[in-house]
Design an enzyme around this catalytic site. Structure first.
Site, mmCIF file in Angstrom:
data_model
loop_
_atom_site.group_PDB
_atom_site.id
_atom_site.type_symbol
_atom_site.label_atom_id
_atom_site.label_comp_id
_atom_site.label_asym_id
_atom_site.label_seq_id
_atom_site.Cartn_x
_atom_site.Cartn_y
_atom_site.Cartn_z
ATOM 1 C CG ASP A 68 -8.225 -1.793 -17.756
ATOM 2 O OD1 ASP A 68 -8.422 -0.845 -16.930
ATOM 3 O OD2 ASP A 68 -7.300 -1.881 -18.449
ATOM 4 C CG ASN A 95 -9.113 -2.863 -3.624
ATOM 5 O OD1 ASN A 95 -8.720 -2.371 -2.472
ATOM 6 N ND2 ASN A 95 -8.458 -3.466 -4.670
ATOM 7 C CE LYS A 101 5.574 2.576 -5.231
ATOM 8 N NZ LYS A 101 4.768 2.135 -4.181
ATOM 9 C CE1 TYR A 199 -4.329 6.783 -3.866
ATOM 10 C CE2 TYR A 199 -4.141 8.169 -1.628
ATOM 11 C CZ TYR A 199 -4.469 6.929 -2.359
ATOM 12 O OH TYR A 199 -4.904 5.839 -1.749
ATOM 13 C CB VAL A 236 -2.741 -1.606 4.025
ATOM 14 C CG1 VAL A 236 -2.688 -3.037 3.855
ATOM 15 C CG2 VAL A 236 -3.984 -1.309 4.945
HETATM 16 P P1 NDP Z 1 -1.760 -2.201 -4.646
HETATM 17 O O1 NDP Z 1 -1.058 -1.251 -5.595
HETATM 18 O O2 NDP Z 1 -1.279 -3.295 -3.961
HETATM 19 O O3 NDP Z 1 -2.848 -2.795 -5.730
HETATM 20 C C1 NDP Z 1 -3.910 -1.974 -6.574
HETATM 21 C C2 NDP Z 1 -4.828 -3.184 -7.390
HETATM 22 O O4 NDP Z 1 -5.557 -2.448 -8.130
HETATM 23 C C3 NDP Z 1 -3.976 -4.064 -8.081
HETATM 24 O O5 NDP Z 1 -4.703 -5.131 -8.176
HETATM 25 C C4 NDP Z 1 -4.032 -3.479 -9.645
HETATM 26 O O6 NDP Z 1 -3.839 -4.312 -10.786
HETATM 27 C C5 NDP Z 1 -5.368 -2.747 -9.567
HETATM 28 N N1 NDP Z 1 -5.600 -1.864 -10.507
HETATM 29 C C6 NDP Z 1 -5.222 -0.673 -10.749
HETATM 30 N N2 NDP Z 1 -5.492 0.043 -11.817
HETATM 31 C C7 NDP Z 1 -6.481 -0.856 -12.284
HETATM 32 C C8 NDP Z 1 -7.446 -0.696 -13.469
HETATM 33 N N3 NDP Z 1 -7.539 0.071 -14.068
HETATM 34 N N4 NDP Z 1 -8.274 -1.857 -13.745
HETATM 35 C C9 NDP Z 1 -8.396 -2.557 -12.596
HETATM 36 N N5 NDP Z 1 -7.537 -2.903 -11.606
HETATM 37 C C10 NDP Z 1 -6.583 -1.921 -11.459
HETATM 38 O O7 NDP Z 1 -2.787 -1.256 -3.930
HETATM 39 P P2 NDP Z 1 -3.444 -1.384 -2.405
HETATM 40 O O8 NDP Z 1 -3.870 -2.886 -2.308
HETATM 41 O O9 NDP Z 1 -2.604 -0.912 -1.477
HETATM 42 O O10 NDP Z 1 -4.647 -0.102 -2.413
HETATM 43 C C11 NDP Z 1 -6.162 -0.724 -2.852
HETATM 44 C C12 NDP Z 1 -6.988 0.299 -2.681
HETATM 45 O O11 NDP Z 1 -6.896 0.855 -1.424
HETATM 46 C C13 NDP Z 1 -6.514 1.529 -3.450
HETATM 47 O O12 NDP Z 1 -7.786 2.160 -4.016
HETATM 48 C C14 NDP Z 1 -5.785 2.255 -2.583
HETATM 49 O O13 NDP Z 1 -5.894 3.668 -3.016
HETATM 50 C C15 NDP Z 1 -6.676 2.286 -1.466
HETATM 51 N N6 NDP Z 1 -5.781 2.522 -0.157
HETATM 52 C C16 NDP Z 1 -4.629 2.122 0.116
HETATM 53 C C17 NDP Z 1 -4.072 2.356 1.368
HETATM 54 C C18 NDP Z 1 -2.665 1.498 1.834
HETATM 55 O O14 NDP Z 1 -2.127 1.811 2.674
HETATM 56 N N7 NDP Z 1 -2.309 0.536 1.025
HETATM 57 C C19 NDP Z 1 -4.437 3.096 2.122
HETATM 58 C C20 NDP Z 1 -5.850 3.913 1.789
HETATM 59 C C21 NDP Z 1 -6.428 3.452 0.666
HETATM 60 P P3 NDP Z 1 -2.215 -4.436 -11.121
HETATM 61 O O15 NDP Z 1 -1.871 -5.471 -10.480
HETATM 62 O O16 NDP Z 1 -2.752 -4.879 -12.744
HETATM 63 O O17 NDP Z 1 -1.620 -3.073 -11.243
#
Ligand code: NDP
Length: 282
Positions: A68, A95, A101, A199, A236
């Site tokens: 975490d 990542n 939202k 953000y 994505v």
């Molecule tokens: P998701 O919400 O699908 O996944 C986010 C992940 O981060 C989940 O596994 C979540 O875990 C985890 N997470 C959040 N907080 C923590 C924490 N404190 N410790 C460990 N894990 C944590 O998002 P995306 O896959 O879309 O995003 C991944 C990355 O890509 C992010 O950094 C996002 O900002 C970036 N991004 C995404 C874009 C998009 O279009 N999707 C565009 C540009 C950048 P849990 O399941 O427990 O919540």
């Protein structure tokens, strides 16, 4: 070979927040392309283990460790585990991230504090504790966003000058991020030169931090040939971005995986912001 020496020579990749979304797609691609052990990490052990079971049922062989990034003791426990078991890590993908939202009615100051806590301050904590563990030839990929670049262009000229400056220090950057959070509490952030996006500011910070740390690696560990970059995965389809985004998670993983697997003789990109496998202006 004794087991501990075997582990020490095993290559290791660690991806934060990889129980779903882009992180999960990065893990899948690394399991297929990286000659080493790939770790799914998740803040929730149940969600992480479930992900690993699914991947194993697909014929992949990831490992799991709880992580975490908002919990310093979780970061230091994981860092100690990778140091003791493998002598460090070869690939680190930061990542994990969050986004409120658009329709969320949580007060902006709260959104600013919570968003920067994970996306900027916790990512920085990860880098503070894991960068010293990155081995010679290692690759570090920080998932930022094009939104961070757009946000930079919406900042005041004075802020833009600091974010783009090669003499911006980590301490000054941390101070700027703290200033944004404090100014939102007094509703003074616009007067302070910031746009209305928590953000976006958090990702401006992640990209700027990546440049600072890459410069430090070049200065202090030049011979180790570590390459550190920030990138945008594109827009994505994930829980964060919704169903209308054009890229699949697998497509979103392409640029992060390209940076994580830059060949051993590569000396660039390093200290760059990369999108669609191309270095972008900052
Ligand atoms: P998701 O919400 O699908 O996944 C986010 C992940 O981060 C989940 O596994 C979540 O875990 C985890 N997470 C959040 N907080 C923590 C924490 N404190 N410790 C460990 N894990 C944590 O998002 P995306 O896959 O879309 O995003 C991944 C990355 O890509 C992010 O950094 C996002 O900002 C970036 N991004 C995404 C874009 C998009 O279009 N999707 C565009 C540009 C950048 P849990 O399941 O427990 O919540």
């Amino acid at each position: 070979m004794p087991w501990n020496r075997l582990y020490m020579s095993t290559k290791v990749a660690v991806v934060t927040g990889s129980n779903k979304g882009i992180g999960l797609a990065i893990v899948k691609a690394l399991c297929q392309q990286f000659e080493g052990v790939v770790y799914v990490t998740a803040r929730d052990i149940g969600r992480g283990k479930e992900t690993v079971e699914t991947l194993v049922s697909e014929g992949l062989k990831p490992m799991f460790h709880q992580l975490d990034i908002n919990d310093l003791s979780s970061i230091t426990a994981a860092a100690a585990y990778f140091k003791d078991k493998y002598g460090g890590v070869d690939i680190l993908v930061n990542n994990a991230g969050i986004a409120f939202k658009g329709a969320d009615t949580t007060p902006f100051a709260v959104q600013a504090e919570v968003t920067l806590k994970t996306n900027f301050f916790a990512t920085r904590d990860m880098l503070t504790h894991f960068l010293p563990l990155v081995k010679t030839g290692g690759r570090v990929v920080n998932i930022s966003s094009f939104v961070g670049s757009r946000t930079l262009n919406q900042c005041s000229p004075a802020l833009q000058e600091r974010f783009r400056s090669e003499d911006l220090s980590e301490e000054e950057l941390v101070g700027l991020m703290q200033r944004f959070v404090e100014e939102t509490k007094k509703d003074e952030h616009k007067k302070g030169g910031w746009p209305d996006t928590a953000y976006g500011v958090s990702k401006t910070g992640v990209t700027a931090l990546s440049f600072i740390l890459a410069r430090r690696l070049s200065r202090e560990r030049h011979g180790d040939k570590i390459l550190l970059n920030a990138c945008c995965p594109g827009w994505v389809r994930t829980d964060m971005a919704g169903t209308k985004a054009p890229k699949s998670p697998e497509e979103g993983a392409e640029t992060p995986v390209y940076l994580a697997l830059l060949p051993p003789d590569a000396n660039q990109p390093h200290g760059q912001f990369v999108s669609d496998k191309h270095v972008q202006p900052w």
